[in-house]
Design an enzyme around this catalytic site. Sequence first.
Site, short mmCIF file in Angstrom:
data_model
loop_
_atom_site.label_atom_id
_atom_site.label_comp_id
_atom_site.label_asym_id
_atom_site.label_seq_id
_atom_site.Cartn_x
_atom_site.Cartn_y
_atom_site.Cartn_z
N PRO A 1 0.82 -1.21 0.00
CA PRO A 1 0.00 0.00 0.00
C PRO A 1 0.86 1.27 0.00
O PRO A 1 0.52 2.25 -0.66
CB PRO A 1 -0.82 -0.13 1.29
CG PRO A 1 -0.87 -1.59 1.56
CD PRO A 1 0.40 -2.17 1.04
N ALA B 1 4.25 1.33 -0.80
CA ALA B 1 5.48 1.16 -1.60
C ALA B 1 5.12 0.70 -3.01
O ALA B 1 4.90 -0.48 -3.25
CB ALA B 1 6.41 0.13 -0.94
N PHE C 1 -2.08 -5.51 -5.34
CA PHE C 1 -2.00 -5.60 -6.82
C PHE C 1 -1.19 -6.81 -7.29
O PHE C 1 -0.45 -6.70 -8.28
CB PHE C 1 -1.36 -4.34 -7.41
CG PHE C 1 -2.11 -3.06 -7.21
CD1 PHE C 1 -3.48 -3.01 -7.38
CD2 PHE C 1 -1.44 -1.88 -6.91
CE1 PHE C 1 -4.18 -1.82 -7.22
CE2 PHE C 1 -2.12 -0.69 -6.76
CZ PHE C 1 -3.49 -0.65 -6.91
N THR D 1 -0.50 -9.96 -9.23
CA THR D 1 -1.07 -10.71 -10.34
C THR D 1 -1.05 -12.21 -10.03
O THR D 1 -0.04 -12.73 -9.55
CB THR D 1 -0.28 -10.44 -11.64
OG1 THR D 1 -0.32 -9.03 -11.89
CG2 THR D 1 -0.88 -11.17 -12.84
N GLN E 1 -7.33 10.01 -47.39
CA GLN E 1 -5.92 10.17 -47.05
C GLN E 1 -5.69 10.34 -45.54
O GLN E 1 -4.67 9.92 -45.01
CB GLN E 1 -5.31 11.35 -47.81
CG GLN E 1 -5.04 11.00 -49.27
CD GLN E 1 -4.23 12.05 -49.97
OE1 GLN E 1 -4.05 13.16 -49.48
NE2 GLN E 1 -3.72 11.70 -51.14
N GLU F 1 5.25 -2.95 -13.63
CA GLU F 1 6.73 -3.15 -13.74
C GLU F 1 7.45 -1.81 -13.85
O GLU F 1 8.46 -1.69 -14.56
CB GLU F 1 7.06 -4.11 -14.87
CG GLU F 1 6.57 -5.49 -14.50
CD GLU F 1 7.28 -6.64 -15.17
OE1 GLU F 1 8.46 -6.50 -15.48
OE2 GLU F 1 6.62 -7.66 -15.34
N THR G 1 6.16 2.48 -13.58
CA THR G 1 5.39 3.37 -14.47
C THR G 1 6.33 3.99 -15.51
O THR G 1 7.55 3.97 -15.35
CB THR G 1 4.73 4.51 -13.67
OG1 THR G 1 5.78 5.34 -13.14
CG2 THR G 1 3.85 4.01 -12.54
C1 FAD Z 1 -3.26 -4.80 -12.90
C2 FAD Z 1 -2.04 -4.63 -12.07
C3 FAD Z 1 -1.19 -5.71 -11.89
C4 FAD Z 1 -0.04 -5.56 -11.09
N1 FAD Z 1 0.73 -6.66 -10.84
C5 FAD Z 1 1.70 -6.58 -9.90
C6 FAD Z 1 2.41 -7.74 -9.47
O1 FAD Z 1 2.18 -8.84 -9.96
N2 FAD Z 1 3.35 -7.60 -8.49
C7 FAD Z 1 3.61 -6.41 -7.91
O2 FAD Z 1 4.44 -6.36 -7.03
N3 FAD Z 1 2.97 -5.28 -8.30
C8 FAD Z 1 2.02 -5.34 -9.28
N4 FAD Z 1 1.35 -4.21 -9.67
C9 FAD Z 1 1.68 -2.93 -9.06
C10 FAD Z 1 2.35 -1.96 -10.03
O3 FAD Z 1 3.64 -2.39 -10.36
C11 FAD Z 1 2.32 -0.57 -9.37
O4 FAD Z 1 0.96 -0.16 -9.36
C12 FAD Z 1 3.17 0.44 -10.06
O5 FAD Z 1 4.56 0.13 -9.91
C13 FAD Z 1 2.97 1.86 -9.53
O6 FAD Z 1 2.93 1.92 -8.14
P1 FAD Z 1 1.70 2.67 -7.42
O7 FAD Z 1 0.44 2.10 -7.99
O8 FAD Z 1 1.87 2.59 -5.96
O9 FAD Z 1 1.81 4.17 -7.93
P2 FAD Z 1 2.67 5.35 -7.26
O10 FAD Z 1 4.05 4.90 -7.06
O11 FAD Z 1 1.91 5.90 -6.10
O12 FAD Z 1 2.63 6.40 -8.46
C14 FAD Z 1 1.54 7.30 -8.68
C15 FAD Z 1 1.96 8.26 -9.79
O13 FAD Z 1 3.10 9.03 -9.34
C16 FAD Z 1 4.13 8.91 -10.28
N5 FAD Z 1 5.44 8.92 -9.60
C17 FAD Z 1 5.83 8.22 -8.51
N6 FAD Z 1 7.11 8.49 -8.20
C18 FAD Z 1 7.54 9.37 -9.13
C19 FAD Z 1 8.78 10.05 -9.36
N7 FAD Z 1 9.84 9.85 -8.59
N8 FAD Z 1 8.85 10.92 -10.40
C20 FAD Z 1 7.78 11.11 -11.22
N9 FAD Z 1 6.59 10.51 -11.05
C21 FAD Z 1 6.48 9.66 -10.02
C22 FAD Z 1 3.91 7.55 -10.95
O14 FAD Z 1 4.57 7.46 -12.21
C23 FAD Z 1 2.39 7.54 -11.07
O15 FAD Z 1 1.99 8.27 -12.20
C24 FAD Z 1 0.23 -4.32 -10.50
C25 FAD Z 1 -0.63 -3.23 -10.70
C26 FAD Z 1 -1.76 -3.38 -11.45
C27 FAD Z 1 -2.71 -2.22 -11.60
#
Ligand code: FAD
Length: 379
Positions: free
Chosen positions: A127, A129, A155, A157, A277, A362, A364
């Site tokens: 939640p 991290a 989250f 998978t 076109q 993996e 953003t």
């Molecule tokens: C369908 C689905 C499947 C998934 N599967 C897995 C899985 O199998 N295993 C697993 O461990 N995780 C999984 N995830 C988690 C996924 O990897 C995370 O949601 C993702 O890494 C982003 O983390 P967060 O959602 O906490 O977003 P946050 O980290 O809170 O980010 C929110 C926004 O802030 C931006 N942001 C954050 N830090 C910065 C920065 N330093 N500079 C600029 N922008 C920033 C981000 O780009 C994003 O736009 C899954 C998520 C989904 C939705």
Amino acid sequence: MRLILGVEQQMIQEVARKIAKTHFEARAAEVDRLGKTPWDNIRMLAQNGLFGVNVPEMFGGSGGDMLSHVATIEEVAAACASTSVALSTQALTIAPFLIAGTNEQKKQYVTPLAKGEVLGSFGITEPGAGSDVASVTTTAKRYGDEYILNGQKVFITNAGDSEIYVFVTRTSQDRTNGITLFVVEKDSPGLRFGKKEDKMGIRGSTTREVFLEDVKVSKHNILGHEGEGFKILMNVFNETRPVVGAQAVGIAKGAFDYSVNYVKERKQFGKSIASFQMVQSMLADMKMQIEAARLLVYKAASMIDRNENNIAPYSSMAKCFASDVAMKVTIDAVQLLGGYGYIKDYPVERMMRDAKITQIYEGTNQIQRIIIGNHILKD
Ligand SMILES: Cc1cc2nc3c(=O)[nH]c(=O)nc-3n(C[C@H](O)[C@H](O)[C@H](O)COP(=O)(O)OP(=O)(O)OC[C@H]3O[C@@H](n4cnc5c(N)ncnc54)[C@H](O)[C@@H]3O)c2cc1C
């Protein structure tokens, strides 16, 4: 560097294409609507050896390379993105074993994963991290030869569907050197699965919360050594981000192919809309972007196959560029179908929803751009 497929790579790609076209494409809308794991598709992938394309034969795989692996994922994603997530998540789970596991761990866990006998999950996100992976708070406390794990993952998978889990935990307060990876089996007491998420896309792939409540594991369940988890994780991402890139190329290709057929059939102003076109210009842009994205994915995959240095920025470029292309191409595909593109009877609506996740998981695409930017400026 090889950026086109050789004969063997084309053969395995052809197997994937045939299965995907014949069996997955027609069911993809139903998989999306039902929101349930497509076990029939998963069994078919397993029967055809597609879970272990690039895994050594001694650990249940086909002994192929990463280029073959990305080529097969693209074909599956073009037909059914949800099904391709089973492949990409299996790759994500297998990677830390191949990078840091002992031979015993590989034999015990990689073999059934590569054969597709069981599914695997990789639990990183919590939640608090997400993008900041190094801030995980799930703890692993040592008691003699055992560790007790406590924490919450979100989250994840395939959680609940998988038999084998790798969890990212904290073994000391050192931000990166205090992170350790553990393998945990599904039936371990204290491992509990929470809410199943109701998602925008890849609805046939299960995403759930996971709770670790005094889960007891042996010290032999550590992947690599205590404190090496962060380093292993970064190497895992180097190898798996091109896989997400391939998934994105596949989704874009699926939407593009459908649009091309559609514009040839659809008539307005007394002629086929393909004759306009502006429509041709959109198709040309879509095609150029898909080709460029595929080449970047192949480049990163080839770098992995050649064990080159400095893979990280290229893996990030492959994932980031290809997923941005998938989003743009699927939006354009909806546009080319007009009102019909917005309706669930036509697959491009689903593909647009499926594409979005490739820009998020993996790492953003903002995080990928940070990695690429740091690489550009590091010297
Ligand atoms: C369908 C689905 C499947 C998934 N599967 C897995 C899985 O199998 N295993 C697993 O461990 N995780 C999984 N995830 C988690 C996924 O990897 C995370 O949601 C993702 O890494 C982003 O983390 P967060 O959602 O906490 O977003 P946050 O980290 O809170 O980010 C929110 C926004 O802030 C931006 N942001 C954050 N830090 C910065 C920065 N330093 N500079 C600029 N922008 C920033 C981000 O780009 C994003 O736009 C899954 C998520 C989904 C939705």
